[in-house]
Design a protein around this motif. Structure first.
Motif, PDB file in Angstrom:
ATOM      1  N   SER A  17     -15.003 -43.309  18.650  1.00 16.35           N
ATOM      2  CA  SER A  17     -15.755 -42.124  18.371  1.00 16.35           C
ATOM      3  C   SER A  17     -17.097 -43.192  17.496  1.00 16.35           C
ATOM      4  O   SER A  17     -17.527 -44.628  17.280  1.00 16.35           O
ATOM      5  CB  SER A  17     -14.456 -42.501  17.064  1.00 16.35           C
ATOM      6  N   ASP A  18     -17.820 -42.647  17.704  1.00 17.28           N
ATOM      7  CA  ASP A  18     -19.229 -42.555  16.802  1.00 17.28           C
ATOM      8  C   ASP A  18     -18.637 -42.418  15.173  1.00 17.28           C
ATOM      9  O   ASP A  18     -19.897 -42.635  14.901  1.00 17.28           O
ATOM     10  CB  ASP A  18     -20.657 -42.294  17.570  1.00 17.28           C
ATOM     11  N   ASN A  19     -17.670 -42.252  15.228  1.00 18.00           N
ATOM     12  CA  ASN A  19     -17.878 -41.639  13.105  1.00 18.00           C
ATOM     13  C   ASN A  19     -16.926 -42.204  13.001  1.00 18.00           C
ATOM     14  O   ASN A  19     -15.839 -41.245  12.755  1.00 18.00           O
ATOM     15  CB  ASN A  19     -18.167 -40.312  13.041  1.00 18.00           C
ATOM     16  N   HIS A  21     -14.191 -44.535  10.328  1.00 19.03           N
ATOM     17  CA  HIS A  21     -13.484 -44.283   8.904  1.00 19.03           C
ATOM     18  C   HIS A  21     -12.671 -45.317   8.562  1.00 19.03           C
ATOM     19  O   HIS A  21     -12.149 -45.439   9.806  1.00 19.03           O
ATOM     20  CB  HIS A  21     -13.352 -42.883   7.927  1.00 19.03           C
ATOM     21  N   LYS A 302     -14.513 -36.688   9.120  1.00 11.85           N
ATOM     22  CA  LYS A 302     -15.912 -36.259   9.051  1.00 11.85           C
ATOM     23  C   LYS A 302     -16.016 -34.308   8.619  1.00 11.85           C
ATOM     24  O   LYS A 302     -16.535 -33.959   7.426  1.00 11.85           O
ATOM     25  CB  LYS A 302     -16.685 -36.211   9.796  1.00 11.85           C
ATOM     26  N   TYR A 307     -14.935 -38.223   4.934  1.00 13.88           N
ATOM     27  CA  TYR A 307     -15.250 -39.848   5.195  1.00 13.88           C
ATOM     28  C   TYR A 307     -16.578 -40.421   4.944  1.00 13.88           C
ATOM     29  O   TYR A 307     -17.383 -40.218   4.228  1.00 13.88           O
ATOM     30  CB  TYR A 307     -16.118 -39.355   7.276  1.00 13.88           C
ATOM     31  N   ASP A 309     -18.022 -44.582   6.583  1.00 17.03           N
ATOM     32  CA  ASP A 309     -18.040 -45.902   7.249  1.00 17.03           C
ATOM     33  C   ASP A 309     -18.088 -46.893   6.597  1.00 17.03           C
ATOM     34  O   ASP A 309     -18.717 -47.311   5.177  1.00 17.03           O
ATOM     35  CB  ASP A 309     -19.971 -45.284   7.974  1.00 17.03           C
TER      36      ASP A 309
END
Length: 637
Positions: A17-19, A21, A302, A307, A309
């Motif tokens: 995952s590039d997102n 949380h 997201k 969401y 980071d």
């Protein structure tokens, strides 16, 4: 000298995952804390994490980006490793399902199961959820959608290979009766038994012909190994199973603990153990399925607008603030709520007021009264002995809670000792002892008792907030400490740092709350404005259902708002915030059968999540809530 006890702990290998949380961090931080604790206790620990890189989702996303799946995944993996580093996660190995050693191991496992007749070719027709990469029967769907993620499923028909899961059910049930500890907590054991074992296991589809991004089946080029057989095998492929050097496998398997989220508990407690049985291999000792970290009762993502980071939290508050909150706030095994404000409140109350304040004022007093040098307490009073006994009893209590995987209670036990040391300062009043030269020996003993108490608590805390404990040792003037030195009085003299550093600066909670509310309001105001007219197709997308009000209360920050729990049928309980407090009291509202817009996008209203809209009629100053005599869940057309 006897060999060290081994301890093998794993997290699931994550979908790239590039997102990221905070929900993604939860499992890995827990596993890291457990691994660190066992290492500090003298165990030979192997902590495994990694990434699950095959499957239809990756294949599709890479194609859309115009690159190969491996090229697509590589920078995402680098991002994941950077996140774990920023969280002080100290794993022993990061495995990727694209690693050559893993690919070869999985192919050998598949071949063995096929050769012994446990895998056979057939035709599969059923419902497939691409995001979860899971097959479901018609009866398992919820409202025609995936029971895990709630997304759309696709009817799939293709030739595939199947694993004889049903063949091993009697053997597996017998094993479970003898080893109920395999599935933890007990509530998840009951769920697996009632929902999957009791109705009877069906053979499992273990290959795909429609997905090319995966591990090829060596004896059939048209097929790739299904993701769950691929992914689950990482726990032994990472140890060199089926390779020329399987020394790590011989040393560490079976795993002491597979730590997983509840959404993949079924795969780890039914499919994986039965695969191992078929291979003639030992089963893991324990699989623990923890709950989700949620925001406002909903999963973090997201797409839902909740969401953030985790590195943003680390930048603002530090790594150990986030680690401590994740480890202390959530009842292990249950879902837990995350909020930035709640994290700061916990930081202020525990890390700042209890721990940081204790260290800072004790080091300051040692410098002020004895130029930083405090000698060993060789003449403890009854009060000292009571405090020392309380400190030394901590280790046994903590060990018991660690074995039960109850980390929140573990931290409470440690902080109870820190609070006792703060109370001890008030009881002994060092500032009063400093006024009389005759009381200076007693003042020395008091300060030593506190300093050594801080050291003992730090030994227990190191697994959970490691960078903070390192700073504490530096302020105490020691290089470190260990469980071999857990006994009170192991340090002969403290030479504390001259200028103590504030470990956790207090953050203004009111100011933060106002800032977060302003950001929330700005986000709502920035939402796109739609026209008044909608098409029939748009209108037909709105889902109206009858809901029964189960709970209701006034909003703490808004007199006109009610915050209600509404049952929409089938166990679907939604929180809805509505401006009807001037129309009806919470007591009158409970029990009403009302009309609700079910599929309205969730929103946060004055700090409370709202997951629907209640229909009302209005004429001039008069407002009425539209009600129904039908049961909850009835559709409104």
């Amino acid at each position: 000298m006897s060999e060290k006890k081994t301890y093998y702990i794993t997290t699931p290998i994550y979908y790239p995952s590039d997102n990221f949380h905070v929900g993604h961090c939860y499992t890995t931080v827990i596993a890291d804390a457990l691994a660190r604790y066992k290492k500090l206790k003298g165990y030979d620990v192997f902590f495994l994490t990694g990434s699950d890189e095959h499957g239809q989702k990756i294949e599709g996303r890479a194609k859309a980006k115009g690159c190969t799946p491996k090229e697509f995944v590589d920078p995402i993996i680098d991002n994941a490793k950077d996140l774990w580093k920023s969280l002080d996660v100290n794993y022993d190995k990061f495995i990727r399902t694209t690693d050559e050693e893993h690919v070869k191991c999985v192919q050998k496992i598949f071949q063995q199961l096929y050769d012994q007749g446990d895998i056979y070719k057939g035709s599969y027709e059923g419902w497939y959820c691409t995001p979860c990469e899971s097959f479901w029967t018609e009866s398992q769907l919820v409202d025609g959608k995936c029971p895990d993620c709630g997304r759309e499923v696709v009817l799939t028909k293709e030739d595939a290979y199947f694993f004889k899961l049903s063949k091993y059910q009697p053997q597996f049930e017998k094993y479970l009766k003898e080893h109920p500890e395999l599935m933890q907590p007990e509530s998840r054991y009951n769920e697996m038994y009632n929902n999957f074992l009791k109705p009877g296991l069906k053979d499992l589809c273990v290959s795909r012909s429609s997905v090319k991004w995966g591990i090829p089946v060596t004896f059939d080029e048209s097929q790739t190994v299904y993701v769950w057989v691929d992914a689950l095998s990482n726990y032994i492929s990472a140890l060199g199973y089926n390779s020329e050097d399987d020394s790590l496998y011989q040393k560490y398997w079976p795993a002491d603990l597979h730590l997983v989220g509840k959404e993949i508990f079924r795969f780890h407690t039914i499919i994986w153990p039965i695969m191992l049985m078929a291979l003639g291999l030992p089963l893991p000792k324990k699989v623990y399925g923890h709950g989700w970290l949620t925001i406002g009762g909903g999963k973090i993502s997201k797409s839902k607008g909740n969401y953030k980071d985790p590195r943003e939290f680390i930048k603002d508050y530090g790594t150990d603030t986030l680690r401590y909150f994740l480890l202390s706030e959530v009842p292990f095994g249950s879902d837990g709520n995350f909020s930035e404000l709640l994290m700061v409140e916990r930081r202020n109350s525990d890390l700042c007021n209890v721990l940081g304040n204790l260290v800072n004022r004790t080091v300051s007093m040692a410098n002020k009264y004895f130029d930083g040098r405090v000698k060993k307490n060789t003449n403890p009073t009854e009060l000292d002995k009571e405090v020392i006994a309380f400190l030394e009893s901590m280790d046994k209590e903590v060990d018991e809670k660690i074995e039960a995987l109850d980390i929140p209670t573990t931290l409470k036990l440690i902080f109870a000792r820190l609070e006792r040391l703060n109370k001890y300062i008030d009881e002994t009043a060092p500032w009063a002892l400093a006024k009389n030269e005759a009381d200076l020996p007693r003042l020395n003993d008091v300060l030593y008792t506190i300093l050594d108490g801080i050291r003992i608590c730090s030994i227990e805390l190191e697994a959970f907030i490691p960078s903070t404990v390192k700073k504490i040792y530096e302020q105490l003037g020691i290089s470190g400490s260990s469980f071999d030195e857990f006994e009170f009085g192991k340090v002969n003299e403290y030479k504390v740092i001259e200028k103590p550093e504030i470990l956790f600066a207090r953050i203004d909670e009111k100011e933060l709350a106002e800032k977060l509310e302003a950001l929330e309001k700005a986000a709502q105001e920035a939402a796109p404005v739609t026209t008044n007219e909608i098409s029939f197709d748009d209108f037909s997308k709105i889902e109206f259902v009858v809901g029964e009000v189960k709970e209701s209360k006034k909003h703490e920050k808004a007199d006109k708002l009610l915050v209600s729990k509404v049952d929409l049928g089938g166990g679907d309980i939604r929180q809805i915030v509505s401006g009807i407090a001037n129309v009806i009291t919470p007591e009158e509202f409970v029990g009403k059968h009302i009309i609700v817009v079910k599929n309205l996008k969730p929103a946060v209203i004055r700090g409370e999540k709202s997951e629907g809209m209640i229909l009302c009629s209005e004429n001039k100053d008069k407002v009425e809530i539209i009600t129904s005599s039908l049961p909850a869940g009835s559709k409104v057309r």
